[in-house]
Write a protein that holds these residues in place. Structure first.
Motif, PDB file in Angstrom:
ATOM      1  N   GLU A 215       0.842  -1.217   0.000  1.00  0.00           N
ATOM      2  CA  GLU A 215       0.000   0.000   0.000  1.00  0.00           C
ATOM      3  C   GLU A 215       0.870   1.257   0.000  1.00  0.00           C
ATOM      4  O   GLU A 215       0.521   2.264  -0.598  1.00  0.00           O
ATOM      5  N   GLU A 216       2.010   1.174   0.701  1.00  0.00           N
ATOM      6  CA  GLU A 216       2.938   2.323   0.731  1.00  0.00           C
ATOM      7  C   GLU A 216       3.459   2.606  -0.681  1.00  0.00           C
ATOM      8  O   GLU A 216       3.622   3.758  -1.084  1.00  0.00           O
TER       9      GLU A 216
ATOM     10  N   ASP B 236       0.840   4.268  -2.542  1.00  0.00           N
ATOM     11  CA  ASP B 236       0.723   5.634  -2.056  1.00  0.00           C
ATOM     12  C   ASP B 236       1.747   6.553  -2.747  1.00  0.00           C
ATOM     13  O   ASP B 236       1.411   7.651  -3.202  1.00  0.00           O
TER      14      ASP B 236
END
Ligand code: 5AD
Ligand code: SF4
Length: 487
Positions: free
Chosen positions: A360-361, A364
């Motif tokens: 997810e990072e 992002d």
């Protein structure tokens, strides 16, 4: 200056010179006797097909080898049934190696039909002892094997093989100096790569490159600038400065020089129109370089800045030596000074221990930076690298799902960015007539995006190749544009 050397004036009966590049010109002259004998026997010169896998550095090495083969008397062909087939290999990911073994199966059959055929393997994969051993044992029909450090010795090795009529393997563990002034040849007359450094000292934990390309060695800035000047005199408009980590260029020279100062010197070369460079490591990208990019008129509006992962935890395990925040901060500094720059990147999915949160990072960062495009790779375990022994190898189906999700996000952003430029008039360097549709001319914007243009008949097409022309971007097709010439 050796480019214009007359090989027929070399005394091939004398002893081989010790110094380079003279030694290689001597062996080119020797090999020329072989291609002439071939001509007498078959009424044609032998053909050579060079297949290149991997990165821009390999593409550049292949150009150099094509030049040597051409001096020797080989005629270049795309046909894999040539009299000499050379594979310049890559080993960054495992499937690159598998591809080579697949091709060798095919070549074995072809060699039965044409026993004079020579099969040559070189480049990164050959630097791996296990692969080399496998070739020696199981693929005796391969004629010549060499690595990344002695590419310049092609003529000498070919001569040795012709004499010995046996498999020749010559792979060096380490580089032994940089050989300047070998023949040059380019795929495109108007653009080419210029090596500024070789090797890599970074040892990212997943990467095999430092093991197969050795430690960083930079060329002298005077040699680089002289080469660029010669290329420009010969019709080159665009150069791509090449190195595994250009931002640490010059640090190991006797008189250290920064990449930024090299860029300024190359920018000052009269007649040159465009400068690109590849690859930049984020940890070494200095404010001095951002300033130089801002000030140098010829530097293209494109920066390839490999991210690899957006998770600081994974970045640490990758030994990248920057965090998510460092990367985002760097992007801000770059965009402050260079607001129109296109950013592209490399991302690895499924590094050992990568969790859903880590992934997810990455998403992002992709959403925040909004890359123009990205090369995405599924993590490939490379024997001998620290990551190969790490815990938590991620299951294939999980990686595949993440990979597809990432690709979806990248594509969406890429399309939005491409769409937003429709209607603009931009400079395009036309490179070729489109392979699929001869009514289209294909070129690149300063930011490296591709545009296809319709324009007149194909005889007027040829006029535009190698020229920088104003083009109106009419339509976006995701990754590329359709446009029209306005000047
Ligand atoms: N697995 C997957 N991708 C890799 N790369 C390098 N090593 C590996 C590996 N073991 C990718 C990195 C690098 C690009 C040239 O290849 O993203 O930037
Ligand atoms: Fe490999 Fe890292 Fe060097 Fe790039 S910087 S070649 S990823 S070790």
């Amino acid at each position: 200056m050796h480019y214009d050397i007359d090989l027929d004036k070399i005394d091939v009966l004398s002893v081989a010179p010790e110094s380079e590049p003279e030694r290689q010109y001597y062996f080119m002259a020797k090999c020329r006797q072989y291609t002439r004998r071939f001509f007498e026997k078959k009424g044609r010169f032998p053909t050579a097909c060079i297949q290149t896998l991997g990165c821009q550095m390999n593409a550049k090495d292949s150009e150099k080898m094509a030049a040597v083969l051409s001096c020797i008397g080989y005629e270049e062909t795309d046909s894999k049934e040539a009299d000499l087939v050379l594979y310049n290999t890559c080993t960054v990911r495992e499937n690159a190696n598998l591809k080579i073994y697949g091709r060798l199966g095919y070549l074995k059959k072809k060699k039965k039909e044409n026993p004079d055929m020579k099969i040559v393997l070189c480049g990164c994969m050959m630097q791996e002892a296990d692969e080399r051993e496998k070739i020696r044992k199981e693929y005796p029909f391969v004629d010549i094997v060499f690595g990344t450090h002695n590419i310049y010795k092609l003529a000498e090795l070919l001569y040795e093989q012709i004499q010995a009529e046996a498999q020749i393997i010559d792979v060096w563990e380490e580089a032994r100096g940089i050989v300047e002034d070998l023949p040059g040849r380019r795929k495109y007359p108007f653009k080419t790569g210029v090596n500024i450094m070789f090797g890599c000292n970074n040892f990212c934990s997943y990467c095999i490159v430092p093991y197969v390309r050795g430690r960083e060695r930079s060329r002298e800035p005077d040699d680089i600038v002289d080469e660029v000047k010669r290329l420009v005199e010969d019709g080159v408009l665009e150069v791509m400065l090449l190195g595994q980590n250009v931002n640490s260029y010059g640090k190991n020279l006797n008189h250290p020089v920064s990449f930024a100062s090299l860029l300024r010197r190359v920018d000052a070369v009269k007649g040159l129109k465009r400068i690109r460079f590849m690859t930049s490591h984020p940890k070494d990208l200095s404010d001095e370089l951002i300033d130089a990019m801002h000030e140098c008129q010829k530097v293209c509006a494109h920066l390839h800045l490999p991210l690899q992962s957006g998770s600081s935890r994974i970045l640490e395990k990758m030994n990248r030596r920057y965090s998510k925040e460092d990367y985002l901060g760097l992007v801000d500094r770059i965009r402050d000074r260079l607001p129109d720059i296109s950013l592209t990147t490399d991302i690895i999915v499924g590094f050992p221990g990568e969790t859903e949160e880590d992934f997810e990072e990455t998403l992002d960062v992709v959403r925040r930076v909004r890359f123009d495009s990205a090369y995405t790779f599924i993590y490939s375990k490379r024997f001998g690298t620290p990551a190969a022994d790490m815990e938590g190898q991620v299951p294939e189906e999980v990686v595949k799902r993440r990979f597809d999700r990432l690709l979806g996000v990248i594509k969406e952003i890429s399309k939005e960015i491409t769409d937003s430029r429709v209607g603009q008039t931009v400079d395009v360097l036309f490179e070729e007539i489109n392979e699929q549709d001869a009514s289209l001319l294909t070129g690149r914007l300063s930011n490296n995006a591709v545009v296809h243009c319709k324009g007149g008949n194909s005889s007027c097409h040829a006029f535009y190749i190698g020229k920088i022309v104003s083009v109106k971007l009419l339509e976006s097709r995701g990754f590329y544009y359709m446009g029209e010439i306005v000047s």
